[in-house]
Design a protein around this motif. Sequence first.
Motif, mmCIF file in Angstrom:
data_model
loop_
_atom_site.group_PDB
_atom_site.id
_atom_site.type_symbol
_atom_site.label_atom_id
_atom_site.label_comp_id
_atom_site.label_asym_id
_atom_site.label_seq_id
_atom_site.Cartn_x
_atom_site.Cartn_y
_atom_site.Cartn_z
ATOM 1 N N VAL A 172 0.845 -1.194 0.000
ATOM 2 C CA VAL A 172 0.000 0.000 0.000
ATOM 3 C C VAL A 172 0.881 1.245 0.000
ATOM 4 O O VAL A 172 1.712 1.439 0.893
ATOM 5 C CB VAL A 172 -0.945 0.005 1.223
ATOM 6 N N VAL A 173 0.716 2.073 -1.020
ATOM 7 C CA VAL A 173 1.519 3.293 -1.134
ATOM 8 C C VAL A 173 0.691 4.559 -0.936
ATOM 9 O O VAL A 173 1.249 5.645 -0.799
ATOM 10 C CB VAL A 173 2.225 3.361 -2.505
ATOM 11 N N ARG A 174 -0.622 4.419 -0.928
ATOM 12 C CA ARG A 174 -1.469 5.597 -0.738
ATOM 13 C C ARG A 174 -2.795 5.162 -0.121
ATOM 14 O O ARG A 174 -3.421 4.218 -0.600
ATOM 15 C CB ARG A 174 -1.724 6.286 -2.081
ATOM 16 N N GLN A 175 -3.204 5.826 0.917
ATOM 17 C CA GLN A 175 -4.526 5.627 1.495
ATOM 18 C C GLN A 175 -5.301 6.932 1.361
ATOM 19 O O GLN A 175 -4.798 7.995 1.736
ATOM 20 C CB GLN A 175 -4.423 5.206 2.962
ATOM 21 N N ILE A 176 -6.485 6.828 0.818
ATOM 22 C CA ILE A 176 -7.318 8.004 0.574
ATOM 23 C C ILE A 176 -8.519 7.934 1.502
ATOM 24 O O ILE A 176 -9.305 6.976 1.445
ATOM 25 C CB ILE A 176 -7.778 8.079 -0.898
ATOM 26 N N ALA A 177 -8.677 8.896 2.356
ATOM 27 C CA ALA A 177 -9.806 8.918 3.282
ATOM 28 C C ALA A 177 -11.114 9.078 2.511
ATOM 29 O O ALA A 177 -11.143 9.619 1.399
ATOM 30 C CB ALA A 177 -9.643 10.066 4.274
ATOM 31 N N ALA A 178 -12.199 8.611 3.107
ATOM 32 C CA ALA A 178 -13.499 8.711 2.448
ATOM 33 C C ALA A 178 -13.834 10.155 2.091
ATOM 34 O O ALA A 178 -14.390 10.431 1.019
ATOM 35 C CB ALA A 178 -14.583 8.118 3.349
ATOM 36 N N SER A 179 -13.473 11.072 2.959
ATOM 37 C CA SER A 179 -13.763 12.485 2.693
ATOM 38 C C SER A 179 -12.979 13.011 1.493
ATOM 39 O O SER A 179 -13.454 13.894 0.770
ATOM 40 C CB SER A 179 -13.449 13.329 3.930
ATOM 41 N N GLN A 180 -11.793 12.457 1.264
ATOM 42 C CA GLN A 180 -10.992 12.859 0.099
ATOM 43 C C GLN A 180 -11.477 12.182 -1.172
ATOM 44 O O GLN A 180 -11.402 12.767 -2.257
ATOM 45 C CB GLN A 180 -9.519 12.503 0.332
ATOM 46 N N ALA A 181 -11.975 10.951 -1.047
ATOM 47 C CA ALA A 181 -12.443 10.208 -2.225
ATOM 48 C C ALA A 181 -13.798 10.696 -2.713
ATOM 49 O O ALA A 181 -14.155 10.493 -3.877
ATOM 50 C CB ALA A 181 -12.512 8.719 -1.894
ATOM 51 N N GLU A 182 -14.551 11.350 -1.853
ATOM 52 C CA GLU A 182 -15.905 11.781 -2.204
ATOM 53 C C GLU A 182 -15.884 12.787 -3.350
ATOM 54 O O GLU A 182 -15.029 13.668 -3.414
ATOM 55 C CB GLU A 182 -16.585 12.399 -0.982
ATOM 56 N N MET A 183 -16.849 12.643 -4.271
ATOM 57 C CA MET A 183 -16.951 13.531 -5.427
ATOM 58 C C MET A 183 -18.387 14.030 -5.552
ATOM 59 O O MET A 183 -19.323 13.382 -5.076
ATOM 60 C CB MET A 183 -16.526 12.804 -6.715
ATOM 61 N N PRO A 184 -18.590 15.186 -6.193
ATOM 62 C CA PRO A 184 -19.954 15.702 -6.371
ATOM 63 C C PRO A 184 -20.763 14.816 -7.309
ATOM 64 O O PRO A 184 -20.214 13.977 -8.028
ATOM 65 C CB PRO A 184 -19.736 17.093 -6.951
ATOM 66 N N HIS A 185 -22.070 15.001 -7.295
ATOM 67 C CA HIS A 185 -22.950 14.194 -8.145
ATOM 68 C C HIS A 185 -23.947 15.094 -8.863
ATOM 69 O O HIS A 185 -24.105 16.275 -8.527
ATOM 70 C CB HIS A 185 -23.701 13.170 -7.286
ATOM 71 N N THR A 186 -24.620 14.518 -9.857
ATOM 72 C CA THR A 186 -25.650 15.245 -10.603
ATOM 73 C C THR A 186 -27.000 14.535 -10.497
ATOM 74 O O THR A 186 -27.887 14.765 -11.319
ATOM 75 C CB THR A 186 -25.258 15.374 -12.087
ATOM 76 N N CYS A 187 -27.151 13.669 -9.492
ATOM 77 C CA CYS A 187 -28.387 12.902 -9.321
ATOM 78 C C CYS A 187 -29.567 13.810 -9.015
ATOM 79 O O CYS A 187 -29.469 14.700 -8.163
ATOM 80 C CB CYS A 187 -28.194 11.881 -8.208
ATOM 81 N N ARG A 188 -30.677 13.574 -9.683
ATOM 82 C CA ARG A 188 -31.951 14.233 -9.363
ATOM 83 C C ARG A 188 -32.948 13.104 -9.106
ATOM 84 O O ARG A 188 -33.741 12.744 -9.959
ATOM 85 C CB ARG A 188 -32.414 15.125 -10.518
ATOM 86 N N MET A 189 -32.885 12.559 -7.906
ATOM 87 C CA MET A 189 -33.594 11.320 -7.615
ATOM 88 C C MET A 189 -35.094 11.518 -7.526
ATOM 89 O O MET A 189 -35.578 12.438 -6.874
ATOM 90 C CB MET A 189 -33.060 10.705 -6.319
ATOM 91 N N VAL A 190 -35.829 10.618 -8.189
ATOM 92 C CA VAL A 190 -37.280 10.563 -8.054
ATOM 93 C C VAL A 190 -37.594 9.610 -6.914
ATOM 94 O O VAL A 190 -37.227 8.435 -6.941
ATOM 95 C CB VAL A 190 -37.936 10.057 -9.354
ATOM 96 N N ARG A 191 -38.214 10.131 -5.865
ATOM 97 C CA ARG A 191 -38.507 9.308 -4.699
ATOM 98 C C ARG A 191 -39.669 8.356 -5.007
ATOM 99 O O ARG A 191 -40.387 8.521 -5.993
ATOM 100 C CB ARG A 191 -38.873 10.175 -3.499
ATOM 101 N N TYR A 192 -39.847 7.375 -4.158
ATOM 102 C CA TYR A 192 -40.888 6.356 -4.371
ATOM 103 C C TYR A 192 -42.278 6.983 -4.363
ATOM 104 O O TYR A 192 -42.511 8.036 -3.817
ATOM 105 C CB TYR A 192 -40.787 5.295 -3.275
#
Length: 421
Positions: free
Chosen positions: A401-421
Amino acid sequence: MNKLRRAVLKSLAASAFLPAFAQAQPAPPIQLAVIEGLSGGNANGGEAVFRNLVWAVERVNQRGGVKTRDGVRPLRLDRHDSKGQIEEALSAMRSAIDDGARVILQGNSSAVAAALIEAVNRHNEREPQRRVVFLNYSAVDPILTNEKCSFWHFRFDAHADMRMAALMSVVREDKALKSVYLVNPDYSFGQAVQREARRQLAAQRPDVQVVGEELHPLLRIKDFAPYAIKIKASGADAVVTGNFSNDLTLLVRAARDIGFEGRFFTFYGNALGAPAAMGEAGIGKVVAVADWLPNLPTPESEAFYRSFRQRFPRPADDYVHMRLQLMIESLAQAIERAGSADAVPLALALEQASVTFAGQAGRMRAADHQFQQPLAVGVMDRQGTPGVPFDVEGSGYGFRVVRQIAASQAEMPHTCRMVRY
């Protein structure tokens, strides 16, 4: 009359015991249906997934199952072979629902996942009494939690853009790297990897030239020598690829055979035959990104990996997916929070999933149903060298293992416009 009277009394006496007898019966299992390519070009990947799911379900059942309003219920895992084909997967989904499954599991194809999302959306609208949720463990086309996001679909793997960003954190520091060749399967996932590689290279390493690109048929190429020859002739210092299973193994083997000495930046180079195929030529040159790697330097990780190898001791069975364990733990947590496996309360509970297992933590982002978790990048090396106590599939090679990326660093924006049930 006496005979009739005795028969009636006997019937009434028997019926008096029915409620107690019914209460004594164990609650029926909650059925999970894995729909995966268990034959065909990616059968080894499908079987690896199934082993991980079996192990995760065993663990839940060994501690008693999940608590629901109807009592404690075990999980039951049923397998359905899609042969890696969309129509087969859709047919398997219909069969699984008819058999009583209310949780669908799939991952080893983004094209199949996209078709299943649409099919689940239609089914849940038409048949609200038999709604299902879809848990995706490895279909990583970003579109699935962006434009195609669905209330019923939950992804537990980092999507391709997130994985590419993790790889680029290593590429960014490789000052010797001047040129790359892009090789990917020709469908939605591979095309997404190709696009994102170009975009992130331009943003983070504009000095690195893309000297060639290939999109090839998925799991159909038997001889990658022509591709390897073009890669070597281009003068590329490295290959960036999302290839997996036989496509990756055959690619790295062909590159080795013609003497290509560049690096491979991969999504899946850490197993399924790739390290053994590359052999000594891969030392220091094969880079892989994953949600977790066996040589992650923590006591909890080591204990987790040793327990998996104890359960599945054959070297050929050595492909461990931490995210599948987190997925089943999230499912168990959500069922208990919802009090049932009914799709609407279960989906609402899954949106709030937050689990920790073997030192790894993850949480579901409710806005797009993309699981957020740490990532790790490893470089291939000989087993026994510093940082490589464990090898892969008995090959003698593992990933440091040469790099560990925290969840907060791995997180990326999204374009989801979810239709709820």
